[in-house]
Scaffold this motif. Structure first.
Motif, PDB file in Angstrom:
ATOM      1  N   VAL A   1     -49.296  41.515 -11.434  1.00 41.78           N
ATOM      2  CA  VAL A   1     -48.218  41.505 -12.422  1.00 41.78           C
ATOM      3  C   VAL A   1     -47.238  42.596 -12.001  1.00 41.78           C
ATOM      4  O   VAL A   1     -47.651  43.718 -11.704  1.00 41.78           O
ATOM      5  N   THR A   2     -45.952  42.242 -11.944  1.00 40.65           N
ATOM      6  CA  THR A   2     -44.899  43.209 -11.604  1.00 40.65           C
ATOM      7  C   THR A   2     -43.753  43.042 -12.602  1.00 40.65           C
ATOM      8  O   THR A   2     -43.770  42.108 -13.424  1.00 40.65           O
TER       9      THR A   2
ATOM     10  N   LEU B   1     -36.700  54.417 -25.665  1.00 42.20           N
ATOM     11  CA  LEU B   1     -36.790  53.398 -24.623  1.00 42.20           C
ATOM     12  C   LEU B   1     -36.025  52.126 -24.997  1.00 42.20           C
ATOM     13  O   LEU B   1     -35.864  51.231 -24.161  1.00 42.20           O
ATOM     14  N   ILE B   2     -35.544  52.048 -26.245  1.00 37.63           N
ATOM     15  CA  ILE B   2     -34.815  50.860 -26.688  1.00 37.63           C
ATOM     16  C   ILE B   2     -33.597  50.636 -25.784  1.00 37.63           C
ATOM     17  O   ILE B   2     -32.818  51.548 -25.522  1.00 37.63           O
ATOM     18  N   GLY B   3     -33.469  49.420 -25.290  1.00 41.95           N
ATOM     19  CA  GLY B   3     -32.344  49.060 -24.438  1.00 41.95           C
ATOM     20  C   GLY B   3     -32.495  49.451 -22.981  1.00 41.95           C
ATOM     21  O   GLY B   3     -31.680  49.067 -22.151  1.00 41.95           O
TER      22      GLY B   3
ATOM     23  N   LEU C   1     -48.172  52.428 -15.700  1.00 47.49           N
ATOM     24  CA  LEU C   1     -47.555  51.727 -16.823  1.00 47.49           C
ATOM     25  C   LEU C   1     -47.545  52.596 -18.076  1.00 47.49           C
ATOM     26  O   LEU C   1     -46.542  52.650 -18.790  1.00 47.49           O
ATOM     27  N   SER C   2     -48.657  53.263 -18.341  1.00 49.74           N
ATOM     28  CA  SER C   2     -48.733  54.110 -19.528  1.00 49.74           C
ATOM     29  C   SER C   2     -47.695  55.226 -19.475  1.00 49.74           C
ATOM     30  O   SER C   2     -47.093  55.567 -20.493  1.00 49.74           O
TER      31      SER C   2
ATOM     32  N   ILE D   1     -37.161  48.072 -17.894  1.00 47.41           N
ATOM     33  CA  ILE D   1     -38.498  48.504 -17.502  1.00 47.41           C
ATOM     34  C   ILE D   1     -38.479  48.958 -16.051  1.00 47.41           C
ATOM     35  O   ILE D   1     -37.739  48.419 -15.230  1.00 47.41           O
ATOM     36  N   LYS D   2     -39.297  49.956 -15.769  1.00 47.55           N
ATOM     37  CA  LYS D   2     -39.353  50.517 -14.422  1.00 47.55           C
ATOM     38  C   LYS D   2     -40.213  49.629 -13.522  1.00 47.55           C
ATOM     39  O   LYS D   2     -41.126  48.938 -14.001  1.00 47.55           O
TER      40      LYS D   2
END
Length: 187
Positions: free
Chosen positions: A24-25, A3-5, A104-105, A8-9
């Protein structure tokens, strides 16, 4: 896949923060450094020690422009109940995000599907919404807020100083490295 770089979805979640329920979004995170600090569950054992450690050091994170988001698959209602009943969790001033939909998880690839819980995952997100640091611990291994803060300061330094990197155990104010052919084999 790392997931580096990666960016975020998109997501939308509700957090318990400062006595209120707030949305929160991904847009909430834009323009500042953020930490998503996943933990398995409210009302457990290692989790409150980690969250209290972050609470104790929260001012130091804020001083370098970082917002902390504690995240579990519990609801925001459970977060409020835990905050109201636990002396350790009652110290928390940062948002506690509920992830009962597991979005999120899953987005951060820390969901333990068969348990419906998150691994102990730490994600540092830069102001552009890109993940710069990933750390995932086994359930019985707690994390250290000051080590996380050290890593964030290194990531912030590297972002602000292209062409420089921070060596092992780098602390703010110490020498960095400028990778080049001249350094190959000399470190």
């Amino acid at each position: 896949m790392s997931l580096i770089g990666s960016e975020i979805k998109p997501f939308k979640a509700t957090a318990f923060h400062a006595g209120k329920f707030v949305d929160v979004t991904e847009a909430t995170l834009k323009g500042k450094w953020s930490v998503f600090f996943f933990y398995p569950a409210d009302f457990t054992f290692v989790c409150p020690t980690e969250l209290e450690d972050l609470a104790t050091n929260y001012a130091a994170f804020k001083a370098v422009g970082v917002e902390i988001y504690g995240v579990s698959t519990d609801t925001h209602f459970a977060h409020k109940a835990w905050h109201d009943t636990s002396p350790a969790i009652g110290k928390i001033e940062y948002p506690l995000v509920g992830d009962p939909t597991l979005t999120l998880s899953r987005n951060f690839d820390v969901l333990i599907e068969e348990a419906g819980l998150a691994d102990r995952g730490t994600f540092v997100i830069d102001p552009d919404g890109k993940i710069q640091i990933v750390e995932i611990n086994a359930g019985g291994v707690g994390r250290n807020a000051l080590e996380l803060l050290r890593k964030i300061k290194a990531a912030q330094y590297v972002a602000a100083h292209p062409g420089e990197v921070c060596p092992a155990k780098w602390e703010e104010g110490q020498k960095t490295l400028a990778p080049s052919l001249d350094l190959v084999g000399k470190i």
